[in-house]
Design a protein around this motif. Structure first.
Motif, PDB file in Angstrom:
ATOM      1  N   GLU A  36       0.727  -1.041   0.152  1.00 50.76           N
ATOM      2  CA  GLU A  36      -0.139  -0.016  -0.064  1.00 50.76           C
ATOM      3  C   GLU A  36       1.050   1.257  -0.061  1.00 50.76           C
ATOM      4  O   GLU A  36       0.401   2.501  -0.105  1.00 50.76           O
ATOM      5  N   ALA A  37       2.096   1.250   0.066  1.00 57.05           N
ATOM      6  CA  ALA A  37       2.951   2.353   0.091  1.00 57.05           C
ATOM      7  C   ALA A  37       3.213   2.890  -1.477  1.00 57.05           C
ATOM      8  O   ALA A  37       2.850   2.436  -2.339  1.00 57.05           O
ATOM      9  N   GLU A  38       4.076   3.769  -1.240  1.00 57.99           N
ATOM     10  CA  GLU A  38       4.542   4.560  -2.330  1.00 57.99           C
ATOM     11  C   GLU A  38       5.599   3.637  -3.382  1.00 57.99           C
ATOM     12  O   GLU A  38       6.373   2.781  -2.725  1.00 57.99           O
ATOM     13  N   GLY A  39       5.545   4.209  -4.820  1.00 57.65           N
ATOM     14  CA  GLY A  39       6.610   3.402  -5.567  1.00 57.65           C
ATOM     15  C   GLY A  39       6.525   4.156  -6.981  1.00 57.65           C
ATOM     16  O   GLY A  39       5.803   5.137  -7.227  1.00 57.65           O
ATOM     17  N   ARG A  40       7.123   3.266  -8.008  1.00 57.44           N
ATOM     18  CA  ARG A  40       7.199   3.709  -9.283  1.00 57.44           C
ATOM     19  C   ARG A  40       6.114   2.899 -10.232  1.00 57.44           C
ATOM     20  O   ARG A  40       5.845   1.798  -9.951  1.00 57.44           O
ATOM     21  N   MET A  41       5.428   3.429 -11.259  1.00 60.66           N
ATOM     22  CA  MET A  41       4.413   2.996 -11.692  1.00 60.66           C
ATOM     23  C   MET A  41       5.027   1.787 -12.673  1.00 60.66           C
ATOM     24  O   MET A  41       6.064   2.068 -13.366  1.00 60.66           O
ATOM     25  N   ILE A  42       4.294   0.472 -12.670  1.00 57.63           N
ATOM     26  CA  ILE A  42       4.584  -0.395 -13.702  1.00 57.63           C
ATOM     27  C   ILE A  42       3.277  -1.151 -14.328  1.00 57.63           C
ATOM     28  O   ILE A  42       2.035  -0.695 -13.765  1.00 57.63           O
ATOM     29  N   ASN A  43       3.434  -1.936 -15.302  1.00 57.88           N
ATOM     30  CA  ASN A  43       2.020  -2.463 -15.948  1.00 57.88           C
ATOM     31  C   ASN A  43       1.185  -1.418 -16.282  1.00 57.88           C
ATOM     32  O   ASN A  43      -0.218  -1.498 -16.026  1.00 57.88           O
ATOM     33  N   SER A  44       1.483  -0.193 -16.382  1.00 59.90           N
ATOM     34  CA  SER A  44       0.250   0.895 -16.362  1.00 59.90           C
ATOM     35  C   SER A  44       0.544   1.622 -18.036  1.00 59.90           C
ATOM     36  O   SER A  44       0.240   2.902 -17.894  1.00 59.90           O
ATOM     37  N   GLY A  45       0.917   1.077 -18.879  1.00 58.52           N
ATOM     38  CA  GLY A  45       1.210   1.705 -20.164  1.00 58.52           C
ATOM     39  C   GLY A  45       1.768   3.034 -20.129  1.00 58.52           C
ATOM     40  O   GLY A  45       2.948   2.938 -19.734  1.00 58.52           O
ATOM     41  N   LYS A  46       1.281   4.064 -20.634  1.00 55.87           N
ATOM     42  CA  LYS A  46       2.192   5.146 -20.567  1.00 55.87           C
ATOM     43  C   LYS A  46       2.473   5.803 -19.300  1.00 55.87           C
ATOM     44  O   LYS A  46       3.480   6.787 -19.383  1.00 55.87           O
ATOM     45  N   TYR A  47       2.045   5.416 -18.357  1.00 53.02           N
ATOM     46  CA  TYR A  47       2.548   6.137 -17.123  1.00 53.02           C
ATOM     47  C   TYR A  47       3.506   5.174 -16.558  1.00 53.02           C
ATOM     48  O   TYR A  47       4.112   5.630 -15.307  1.00 53.02           O
ATOM     49  N   ASP A  48       4.023   4.159 -16.997  1.00 50.34           N
ATOM     50  CA  ASP A  48       5.216   3.337 -16.443  1.00 50.34           C
ATOM     51  C   ASP A  48       6.348   4.173 -16.004  1.00 50.34           C
ATOM     52  O   ASP A  48       6.543   5.274 -16.914  1.00 50.34           O
ATOM     53  N   GLY A  49       6.819   3.997 -15.007  1.00 50.74           N
ATOM     54  CA  GLY A  49       8.101   4.929 -14.673  1.00 50.74           C
ATOM     55  C   GLY A  49       7.755   6.089 -13.772  1.00 50.74           C
ATOM     56  O   GLY A  49       8.595   6.730 -13.096  1.00 50.74           O
ATOM     57  N   MET A  50       6.384   6.474 -13.790  1.00 49.29           N
ATOM     58  CA  MET A  50       6.136   7.560 -13.100  1.00 49.29           C
ATOM     59  C   MET A  50       6.381   7.590 -11.601  1.00 49.29           C
ATOM     60  O   MET A  50       5.909   6.235 -11.401  1.00 49.29           O
ATOM     61  N   GLU A  51       6.337   8.363 -10.821  1.00 46.49           N
ATOM     62  CA  GLU A  51       6.025   8.253  -9.159  1.00 46.49           C
ATOM     63  C   GLU A  51       4.564   8.083  -9.088  1.00 46.49           C
ATOM     64  O   GLU A  51       3.546   8.949  -9.620  1.00 46.49           O
ATOM     65  N   ASN A  52       4.137   7.276  -8.267  1.00 45.00           N
ATOM     66  CA  ASN A  52       2.711   6.928  -8.382  1.00 45.00           C
ATOM     67  C   ASN A  52       1.878   7.884  -7.734  1.00 45.00           C
ATOM     68  O   ASN A  52       0.655   8.075  -7.982  1.00 45.00           O
ATOM     69  N   GLU A  53       2.505   8.876  -6.948  1.00 44.14           N
ATOM     70  CA  GLU A  53       1.735   9.808  -6.394  1.00 44.14           C
ATOM     71  C   GLU A  53       1.388  10.931  -7.581  1.00 44.14           C
ATOM     72  O   GLU A  53       0.450  11.672  -7.659  1.00 44.14           O
ATOM     73  N   ALA A  54       2.354  10.885  -8.561  1.00 46.89           N
ATOM     74  CA  ALA A  54       2.298  11.908  -9.813  1.00 46.89           C
ATOM     75  C   ALA A  54       1.070  11.251 -10.673  1.00 46.89           C
ATOM     76  O   ALA A  54       0.501  11.758 -11.190  1.00 46.89           O
ATOM     77  N   ALA A  55       1.063   9.880 -10.599  1.00 45.93           N
ATOM     78  CA  ALA A  55       0.243   9.295 -11.600  1.00 45.93           C
ATOM     79  C   ALA A  55      -1.289   9.526 -11.233  1.00 45.93           C
ATOM     80  O   ALA A  55      -2.325   9.279 -11.916  1.00 45.93           O
ATOM     81  N   ILE A  56      -1.413   9.562  -9.959  1.00 47.39           N
ATOM     82  CA  ILE A  56      -2.789  10.058  -9.714  1.00 47.39           C
ATOM     83  C   ILE A  56      -3.501  11.047 -10.128  1.00 47.39           C
ATOM     84  O   ILE A  56      -4.636  10.871 -10.891  1.00 47.39           O
TER      85      ILE A  56
END
Length: 823
Positions: free
Chosen positions: A380-400
């Motif tokens: 449930e904590a923070e990390g980098r996006m994976i398996n998410s198409g063009k959002y991969d590599g983003m900080e998950n908080e920015a992806a929100i």
RNA sequence: GCCGGGAUGGCGAAAUUGGUAGACGCAAGGGACUUAAAAUCCCUCGAUAGCGAUAUCGUACCGGUUCGAGUCCGGUUCUCGGCACCA
């Protein structure tokens, strides 16, 4: 003055004199600085308990001290006198609640007066009286006019024992706050106040209350429970319907592998009927309905649910995901529908594990201890996006935000805020409360009773059965109202208001308690409000304190008051315990205030309660401790009794001659300084009292000397009595009179500290070697750093300490301390 | 699980800005006064060693910063209170 300290005689004598001279009456006075000191008013149960005595003793010390310091102090008292116990007593003793309530108030008034509290009794407010509830009804109508009161049918909390509905705030651990019975749900049409409209302000303005305990503010924040997130619309495959979910984790949308609806959601009904799993779903719904709230929300319970036969379409992946109903999704929060992301939400993880659903990680922890492809629990904590198409590599908080913005462009998402706070259910199916001043007309719906017909009085021809509907419904005439619009017969509301409404504005009525033409005059309220210091128990941290804040904000918006927050500073006093637990009849450990007053007097009771612990802490009742407080008061009495004949006629002018004179003057003035700071600054009454005890000890030694300065001693006696007066006012009045002084001690100016008496010729300084205490030496006061060091280092004692050693460094605090660092 | 407090003698507690740990009171022990008791007054009262001056240790535990830590920092334990399937 009698030789022996006769507390009872003294207390009755001075209570009578205060009342005759009416010294605690206050009016608005623009010339003086106002101070509004308020203690939570009691429910008139019939007898004060020690918790009350503590609450009111704390308030009284502060009120009396500030009065002596020249403030215009508003210090009122009253009774929160509607409520269930009166009704139950009425059933039990076959009397009317008003009779029971009124005689209880009489008794408690007597008890409060016997304790010597400095209330302006002219301002007493009793919420059960028509002159108060008339304005309660007026306020309710004002709320209604502004759309802040409405009636609605809803599943509500129902207490089977009290036979009435309860507000969310009155349900504690799934049980009735009052009687402990397990609360059930019932579908009823009830009145609500729209407190949710004020959720943001109630939350944000907590930051404007630095004078409130952090604990209380945190509890209110949690209760309001604001959370920002995104609403996302999902298409349903093979249907033109959509499901909207609320999520705070829009970043995990790619990991959504199922969807869950609350079993009570209206949309779920439609889906169930045509999904091919109707029988199973109905059974599941029935199973959920039978469960109590406690069972249903138990965390240890294994996840349950039922597939509906329908699939939703993930708007980012176009993947089809099964739609379930499950009781872990609550109807009242968000949209009642949730997207299931097992990899990143523990509840969804448990559900997916049970039903064999996909667990797709979309946030990479970037840590060795978590393997996202073999999760043992949700990450449930923070990390980098994976398996998410063009959002991969983003900080998950920015992806929100990124995902939300993209979906917003497609018109299927929006930013939203959710609150745990629900609207305030205020209908009660009880008699002993303020009647809700509304009538129901077949043609015009709910309408308020016209203002000139207020108050809507409680009917007297009712039966108290204690069962089911409001007893008011048994009145023959009460329900026969008239529609204010068409004049045709209309049915009057038979429910009464939650008594927490009464207590949500009583502090405003205190400012103008006898007003017959308004609830309160704005001018008077503007003079006194807000409450400078509020004192009461922590048990009201949410209920009463949140409701009062809500009311004040609504009244502010109406232009009736000028402050947005009712209570500037809040002190929550600790409980009074006996043998380690709360005093209660069932434990048989109750100490009755009356008994203590009878045995020792009110002053001893007050002193003990203030001395035994700081006010926020729990206070352990100690019989020997009470003896000690009585002993101290006797000691003070004896001291003044013995000195009075010598000092009564002595002028209070003097010069300090001997060392002992200076010591006494020092003790006197440092006591004044400490008491002043402790009482009105820190509210540490225990240390204030200990400062006075030290002064008394010094005075006892001083008076035995051969060479005593009578002027000084006389002054010390005067000031001792005045300093102690807010704590133990009766004995102090008696001593003040014994000292031959004029007027009431309670009305004298607060003694001032003479700073010059605090300057000593010689002071004790400590000498440390490498931080360890090695010597104490007398040094002249007021030396500079250099002189201080030189003086100390030159002394024989210190020379011996440094003899033959290598002194590396010397650190000093002039007049206090010198540390020698040796290697 | 999350949030917020706490932890100091036999007990309730002090130590306000990092500077004498345990003020003040309760209990206990000893003494004075009294025929006696009550009341009152005086003395002792964190632990260990010592006749003693004194020394060493001591503020839940481990570590750090500092000339100096009950107080500040990091970690741990216990405890009280609130919230909790709130997506």
């Amino acid at each position: 003055m009698k030789e022996r300290y006769d507390a009872q005689a003294i207390e009755v004598k001075w209570q009578k004199r205060w009342a005759e001279a009416d010294i605690f009456r206050v009016t608005e006075d623009p010339e003086k600085k106002k101070y509004y000191l308020l203690e939570m008013f009691p429910y008139p149960s019939g007898n004060l308990h020690m918790g009350h005595v503590r609450n009111y003793s704390i308030g009284d010390v502060v009120a009396r001290t500030l009065k002596m310091q020249g403030y215009n102090v508003l210090h009122p008292m009253g009774y929160d006198s509607f409520g269930l116990p009166a009704e139950n007593a009425a059933i039990k003793h076959d009397t009317h609640p008003a009779v029971w309530t009124s005689s209880n108030i009489d008794n408690m008034n007597m008890q409060l007066k016997r304790l010597g509290f400095s209330y302006d009794w002219e301002r007493e407010v009793q919420t059960y009286r028509p002159d108060y509830y008339r304005w309660m009804q007026w306020l309710f109508i004002e709320f209604w006019k502004r759309g802040l009161a409405y009636k609605k049918e809803n599943p509500v909390n129902w207490c089977p024992s009290c036979q009435t509905v309860l507000a969310n705030e009155q349900v504690v651990d799934g049980k009735c706050e009052r009687c402990g019975t397990e609360v059930t749900k019932k579908n009823l049409s009830q009145w609500y106040l729209k407190i949710t409209d004020y959720a943001d302000r109630l939350l944000d303005d907590l930051d404007e209350l630095p004078g409130w305990p952090e604990k209380v503010k945190t509890m209110q924040r949690n209760w309001i429970g604001r959370s920002e997130g995104t609403e996302v619309e999902f298409k349903i495959k093979g249907s033109d319907k959509t499901v909207t979910v609320f999520t705070t984790r829009a970043d995990t949308l790619f990991g959504t592998s199922f969807m869950v609806l609350s079993p009570e959601l209206p949309l779920a009904e439609e889906l169930i009927a045509s999904g091919g799993f109707e029988k199973e779903c109905r059974e599941y719904q029935e199973q959920v309905r039978r469960m109590s709230d406690i069972e249903r929300t138990s965390l240890s319970k294994e996840k349950t649910g039922q597939f509906t036969g329908w699939y939703a379409v993930n708007p980012l992946t176009e993947k089809e995901i099964p739609i379930y109903i499950a009781d872990y999704v609550l109807l009242g929060y968000g949209t009642g529908a949730v997207m299931g992301v097992p990899a990143h939400d523990q509840r969804d993880f448990e559900f997916a594990t049970k039903f064999g659903l996909d667990i797709i990680p979309v946030v990479d922890p970037g840590r060795d201890d978590v393997d996202v492809n073999d999760l043992k629990a949700a990450f449930e904590a923070e990390g980098r996006m994976i398996n998410s198409g063009k959002y991969d590599g983003m900080e998950n908080e920015a992806a929100i935000a990124a995902i939300r913005e993209d979906l917003e462009k497609r018109g299927i998402a929006k930013k939203t805020v959710n609150y745990k706070l629900r609207d305030w259910l205020i209908s009660r199916q009880r008699y002993w409360g303020c009647p809700i001043p509304m009538v129901y007309c077949e043609e015009h719906g709910w309408q308020p009773v016209p203002e000139d017909q207020l108050p809507v009085l409680l009917p007297t021809d009712v039966e108290f059965t204690g069962k089911g509907e409001s007893p008011i419904a048994t009145s023959k005439s009460f329900q026969n109202g008239v529609c204010p619009i068409c004049g045709k017969p209309a049915k009057r509301e038979v429910d009464t208001m939650d008594t927490f409404l009464d207590s949500s504005w009583y502090f405003l009525r205190y400012c103008d308690p006898k007003n017959e033409s308004e609830a309160f005059s704005k001018e008077k309220v503007d003079y006194w409000m807000n409450v400078d210091q509020y004192i009461g128990g922590i048990e009201h941290a949410i209920l009463h304190l949140l409701y009062s804040r809500f009311f004040t904000k609504v009244l502010y918006d109406m232009g009736l008051v000028s402050c947005e927050e009712p209570f500037k500073n809040l002190l929550t006093q600790g409980m009074v315990l006996k043998d380690g637990s709360k005093m209660s009849k069932s434990l048989g450990n109750v100490v009755a205030p009356d008994e203590i007053v009878e045995k020792y007097g009110a002053d001893t009771a007050r002193l003990f309660i203030l001395f035994a612990a700081p006010p926020e802490k729990e206070l352990e009742w100690s019989d020997t401790g009470v003896d000690g407080s009585f002993r101290f008061l006797s000691r003070v009495y004896r001291l003044v009794y013995e000195l009075a004949p010598q000092v009564a006629s002595v002028p209070r002018t003097y010069t300090l001659e001997t060392k002992e004179d200076k010591q006494l003057a020092f003790a006197l003035n440092s006591a004044i300084k400490r008491v002043s700071a402790d009482v009105t600054g820190r509210f540490n009454f225990n240390t204030a009292i200990s400062a006075v005890m030290e002064l008394v000890n010094t005075m006892y030694s001083y008076k035995e000397l051969d060479d005593i300065n009578l002027g000084l001693l006389a002054d010390a006696c005067d000031k001792l009595v005045l300093m102690l007066c807010p704590f133990v006012p009766h004995i102090c009045e008696e001593l003040w009179e014994g000292l031959g002084r004029e007027g009431f001690a309670s009305e004298q100016p607060w003694p001032e500290c003479d700073e010059s008496a605090l300057v000593k010729d010689m002071v004790l300084a400590v000498v440390q070697v490498n931080g360890k205490l090695r010597a104490r030496i007398d040094v002249p006061s007021g030396l500079s750093k250099e002189d201080f060091e030189a003086y100390v280092l030159a002394s024989d004692e210190v020379k011996a300490l440094t003899e033959g050693k290598n002194v590396v460094k010397v650190i000093s605090v002039p007049g206090k301390l010198l540390n020698i660092v040796i290697k």
